[in-house]
Every structure is written in structure tokens, then in C-alpha cells.
Design an enzyme around this catalytic site. Structure first.
Site, PDB file in Angstrom:
ATOM      1  N   ASN A   1       0.504  -1.506  -0.175  1.00 52.43           N
ATOM      2  CA  ASN A   1       0.244  -0.033  -0.306  1.00 52.43           C
ATOM      3  C   ASN A   1       1.090   1.598   0.024  1.00 52.43           C
ATOM      4  OD1 ASN A   1      -2.513   1.856   0.603  1.00 52.43           O
ATOM      5  ND2 ASN A   1      -0.990   2.180   1.932  1.00 52.43           N
TER       6      ASN A   1
ATOM      7  N   ASP B   1       1.850   6.352  -0.056  1.00 49.50           N
ATOM      8  CA  ASP B   1       1.375   5.364  -0.671  1.00 49.50           C
ATOM      9  C   ASP B   1       1.381   5.691  -1.681  1.00 49.50           C
ATOM     10  OD1 ASP B   1      -0.848   5.562   2.248  1.00 49.50           O
ATOM     11  OD2 ASP B   1      -1.961   4.771   0.261  1.00 49.50           O
TER      12      ASP B   1
ATOM     13  N   ASP C   1      -0.634  -6.895   3.137  1.00 51.38           N
ATOM     14  CA  ASP C   1      -0.648  -6.151   4.388  1.00 51.38           C
ATOM     15  C   ASP C   1      -2.116  -4.390   3.942  1.00 51.38           C
ATOM     16  OD1 ASP C   1      -0.206  -4.685   7.200  1.00 51.38           O
ATOM     17  OD2 ASP C   1       0.414  -2.844   6.058  1.00 51.38           O
TER      18      ASP C   1
ATOM     19  N   HIS D   1      -6.899  -0.392   1.765  1.00 51.28           N
ATOM     20  CA  HIS D   1      -6.453   1.108   1.530  1.00 51.28           C
ATOM     21  C   HIS D   1      -5.855   1.887   0.395  1.00 51.28           C
ATOM     22  CE1 HIS D   1      -7.748   1.815   5.033  1.00 51.28           C
ATOM     23  NE2 HIS D   1      -6.921   0.969   6.110  1.00 51.28           N
TER      24      HIS D   1
ATOM     25  N   GLU E   1      -5.294  -8.487   5.006  1.00 52.82           N
ATOM     26  CA  GLU E   1      -6.151  -7.699   5.574  1.00 52.82           C
ATOM     27  C   GLU E   1      -6.721  -7.219   5.336  1.00 52.82           C
ATOM     28  OE1 GLU E   1      -3.887  -4.888   9.593  1.00 52.82           O
ATOM     29  OE2 GLU E   1      -4.060  -4.663   7.531  1.00 52.82           O
TER      30      GLU E   1
END
Ligand code: CA
Length: 525
Positions: A131, A202, A233, A237, A270
Site C-alpha cells: 500500500n 502511499d 497488509d 487502503h 488484512e
């Protein structure tokens, strides 16, 4: 007067084992090859596990050295928290995706670990943190030094004025308590997006070059390093919160690319949210962590009654199966981002044990957080839920890690493994017995679940596990008090206790079962 027949079941637990040899001091597990990912995975924070070069920091060679321990515990896969170079102790901000952090070892060490693990039928899953990168990553450094470089567009930028208008001065200051996602670089008139904080810019997944970089990184680990899969992970996002559909699609694309490199690649995501938000990810990420079940287990053992644990778990399972029939329910009690279970129950080992008994008898693919099997303690801040594994008494110089002085798990608060190995009633042997039970039961591994509420005392968690023609009746007494129930139809067919961790009594005339405090009984028909 006719006397009733009282059947008293006491399963004598023993820590002796077969096939123990001089080289391997740990008990040996039964072989039950090929179950994984429908088997137990063990999450390791490498830094805290086992140190082989004396610097007090856990390393890859330390895991290799302890594979026999892990095999003996009965686990079939390891999930390693991030292992690549990073400026932080936790390493969730990567500076080089294709290398190993020097504290942890070398690529050669990693290859040896994978080979040794595979030789023992243990799979290796690594954390993949895509991410964001670290701010020190060469891509980001190039992006800020040279705004004309191709790496500028690897990240997400916005004109300062457009962001600033909607923010207060405090929000614009770049510190970790800052709620904003936009961060400044000195002398730059644009701000960059970093969802978690300024140290984790990001990546821009709208840039196809970034997508290609991530595919290449994935292929590297699957093909050159021979890992079996990834734990993804921060999977929700990748794009901003208002672009959930783009997030779902990204993981479908990622999976397709990874399957070209390794057709049976395992991906577990996740997505820390409730079931409704998690479910749409199942197409791209067929395994997802079930945060709900961990919460429900924790509250059941704390309150000494199951509440809607079983019913809710069944509903979530059915809901997920309706979206992806091949989904894998990655169940766990707590992970590296949550207080350890033994601390959540305020050190009450009966309750911590019961949490494990529940986890390992429910449907799903259980994940165990390192040290949980010792009853390790830990509360936030994060460093203290990631303390050194307690191998021996007075650990200095013995391979026990010392990168942090433990505040929660010390020799006086948690019995080291070396003591627990000798004690057949220890937490370690409790975990080992339940993992062994599960590994040898197709019903517990693959079976569906039905709650049993009628005639069940409120402090007892009772459910059926059903697979093909076989079924098991699982009874957990969550309370400190003895519990009784009288067996009624249709349960009279369950006659044979296959597992018990207390001295249960079953009166075959009155059909009364007595369950000792904090104990489990499993009956077969
Ligand atoms: Ca070391």
C-alpha cells in the site's frame, strides 16, 4: 434399587511422545500432510523469535533452527511479518522489496529457511506491504528530489492550496498523531498522500507502472525465493475509501498475475472491518482474516458465556460462502496489532486456555500468534505485544532475543517454554493437544457447524461439527463452575468421548453429563 452406571472419563495427558530423538528436544507431531491451508498457521515477528548470532535480534536462521519446535507444535505454515529492509523496528515501511533486512540475515538464509521448512511440510507466507513504501525508499527519494522523474507519479500528490483550504494549521503539521493523510515536503508546493502517516507514502495504483512493479516483486518472492504465498497488509487502503470497487478489482488482478507465477499461491488479506465490508474482497483474496470471531471468542471467555459466538460465526461463514464458495476463513484470537489474549483476560490462564479450545474447534483456518502457546502477555503500545519469545530461564546469551526489555512477558509472569515442555498441564501442551486433535480430525478441519442451544446451560458453548457422514458434539464449559446437562434426543446417539481435558462424568442411565470448570468434551456418534 437399581444402581446407575457412572462412566468417568479422565484423559491422562502426557508430555511424552513417540519418535523423540537426541537432536530434536521437542515433541514430534503426527504427520497429516496436505491439509494446509485448512490447517494451523503460526505468525512470527522475526525480531522477537530466536537469535542465532548473538546480537539480541531474532533472525531467519533462528526460525530455521526452531522449525522442529514448530513442527512439534503441529503447525503447517508460518506467516512472517515483514523481513525486507526498513528504517523501523516493525518493518511495515519497506525501502527495498527484493532484499532481506541485514538484522534478519541474507537471501541465502531465507532460501535455506524455505527449503528446510518445505522439507518438514511447513509452508512459508510472507507479509507483503505494498500500500505504501517507506519515505526512505529510493522511489520516493527520487520523487521528491526530481519532480520530473517517472517516480513522481509512483505516489499520490495534490496541490497544497487545494488541500490546505480544508485543513487547520495543526492538521498540516506532520506528526504521527496528526489525523490528516496529506503530508508536506520542504520546498515542495505539492503534498503527498500517506494514509497511515508521513513516513509511509502511499503508492499510486492508478499508475500502471506501479502495478507492474508490484507484480514483479510478487513474482520475485514466489519464483526466486519459493514462498508459498503472501499476507497482504492494509488491503483495503490501496485506493482511497471512496473507491472500494477499485480495491476489490485490484486484488483480483493481483491474484491473476500471481497465479501465473505460482498456480496455488496462497493470499490472505488484512481487511480490518466488519463482515459486510470484508466480503467483497473474497474474489481477489480468497482468504481473509476474520476479526469478528477473535472479538467474539475474547468476550465469550471474559464473560464466561458464549453469547452469539457460534450463531454469528455460522452466519458470517454462510455469507462469505455465498460470495466465494472456495473461501478460506482465517480465524485467530489476536494478532500483532492487538493486545495479547492472556492480557485481555487479565492473566487468567483458564480463560486464555479456553480461548484456544474454542479457536481450535471452530470451523476455519486457525492462525496462532507466536508466544500465544506459552500464554505470553502483552498490551499496547505495539512493542509490548511483540516482546521476546520466552524460551528459557534467564534468557541472555541463549538465543532468546533482547532487542527490547519485556514489560509483560518475563520469567516470573510467564513460564518459559523449557518449563512448559516438562509440565503436561502447561499452556504449551494445551495448544499442542488441541492442534493435534484438529490435525487428526477431518470433521474439525473441514466440517460445517451448527449451534446447539436447546438444553445447553448458558455457560456452555455447544455446537455440532458435521462432515460427510460424521459428526461431533463439542461442549466447552466456559465458566468457573461445574455444569450439568441431560442428554436428550437427538443427541443420545453421541456416545463415545473422543476428547476431554477434564474429568467429565457421563451417567449412562440418567444421561447426565457433568462438565468440570473450564473444560472441553467432544463426543462422537
Ligand atoms: Ca540476530
Amino acid at each position: 434399587m437399581k444402581s446407575s452406571i457412572l462412566l468417568v472419563i479422565v484423559i491422562l495427558v502426557s508430555c511424552t511422545s513417540t519418535d523423540q530423538d537426541d537432536q530434536n528436544p521437542y515433541p514430534q507431531a503426527h504427520e497429516l500432510a496436505g491439509n494446509w491451508p485448512f490447517a494451523v498457521t503460526y505468525e512470527i515477528f522475526v525480531q522477537s523469535f530466536y537469535d542465532t548470532d548473538g546480537d539480541g535480534i531474532g533472525d531467519l536462521n533462528g526460525i530455521t533452527e526452531k522449525l522442529d519446535y514448530l513442527k512439534g507444535l503441529g503447525i503447517e505454515a508460518l506467516w512472517l511479518m515483514p523481513i525486507s529492509p526498513s528504517p523501523s523496528y516493525h518493518k511495515y515501511d519497506v525501502t527495498d522489496y527484493k532484499d532481506i533486512h541485514p538484522d534478519y540475515g541474507t537471501k541465502q538464509d531465507f532460501k535455506r529457511l524455505v527449503k528446510e521448512a518445505h522439507d518438514r511440510n511447513i509452508k512459508i507466507v510472507i507479509d507483503l506491504v505494498v500500500n505504501h513504501t517507506a519515505r526512505d525508499h529510493p522511489w520516493f527519494q527520487e520523487a521528491i528530489k526530481n519532480p520530473k522523474s517517472k517516480y513522481r507519479d509512483y505516489y499520490v500528490w495534490a496541490k497544497r492550496d487545494s488541500i490546505v483550504q480544508s485543513m487547520t494549521k495543526e492538521e498540516l503539521q506532520d506528526d504521527s498523531d496528526n489525523p490528516t493523510n496529506w503530508h508536506s515536503v520542504e520546498g515542495d508546493d505539492e503534498l503527498y498522500f500517506g494514509y497511515f502517516w508521513g513516513g509511509m507514502p502511499d503508492l499510486n495504483f492508478d499508475n500502471l507502472a506501479v502495478q507492474q512493479e508490484i507484480f514483479e516483486i510478487g513474482r520475485f518472492w514466489l519464483q526466486e525465493m519459493d514462498v508459498d504465498g503472501f499476507r497482504l497488509d492494509a488491503a483495503k487502503h490501496i485506493f482511497t475509501d471512496d473507491r472500494a470497487t477499485d480495491n476489490h478489482l485490484w486484488w483480483i488482478t493481483f491474484r491473476k498475475e500471481m497465479r501465473k507465477a505460482k498456480p496455488d499461491v496462497f493470499l490472505v488479506g488484512e481487511v480490518w472491518s466488519d463482515a459486510e465490508e470484508v466480503a467483497p474482497y473474497l474474489e481477489g483474496l480468497p482468504a481473509l482474516f476474520n476479526f469478528d470471531v477473535g472479538r467474539a471468542i475474547t468476550s465469550a471467555v471474559l464473560e464466561e458465556k458464549p453469547g452469539d459466538l457460534v450463531q454469528r460465526h455460522k452466519e458470517i461463514q454462510e455469507y462469505y460462502a455465498s460470495i466465494n464458495p472456495d473461501y478460506i476463513d482465517a480465524i485467530f484470537i489476536t494478532n500483532h496489532d492487538q493486545n495479547r489474549i492472556a492480557s485481555e483476560v487479565n492473566g487468567d490462564l483458564n480463560k486464555a486456555r479456553m480461548a484456544a479450545s474454542l479457536l481450535l474447534t471452530l470451523p476455519g483456518s486457525p492462525f496462532i500468534y507466536y508466544g500465544e502457546e506459552l500464554g505470553m502477555l502483552g498490551r499496547k503500545p505495539d512493542e509490548n505485544i511483540r516482546e521476546p519469545f520466552n524460551w528459557v530461564i534467564d534468557g541472555t546469551g541463549t538465543g532468546e532475543t533482547s532487542w527490547i526489555s519485556p514489560e509483560y512477558t518475563t520469567d516470573t509472569t510467564v513460564a518459559p517454554l523449557i518449563k512448559q515442555l516438562e509440565d503436561s498441564l502447561s499452556m504449551y501442551h494445551h495448544y499442542r493437544r488441541f492442534i493435534d486433535l484438529r490435525n487428526n480430525s477431518a470433521v474439525l478441519t473441514y466440517g460445517s457447524m451448527e449451534p446447539v442451544e436447546k438444553n445447553t446451560p448458558p455457560a456452555v458453548c455447544a455446537f455440532l461439527r458435521i462432515y460427510d457422514q460424521d459428526s461431533l458434539w463439542v461442549l466447552h464449559n466456559l465458566s468457573r463452575k461445574e455444569q450439568e446437562l441431560v442428554v436428550q434426543e437427538p443427541f443420545t446417539k453421541f456416545k463415545l468421548p473422543i476428547f476431554s481435558d477434564g474429568s467429565h462424568t457421563i451417567d449412562t442411565v440418567t444421561k447426565k453429563i457433568v462438565l468440570p470448570p473450564y473444560s472441553s468434551l467432544i463426543l462422537e456418534d
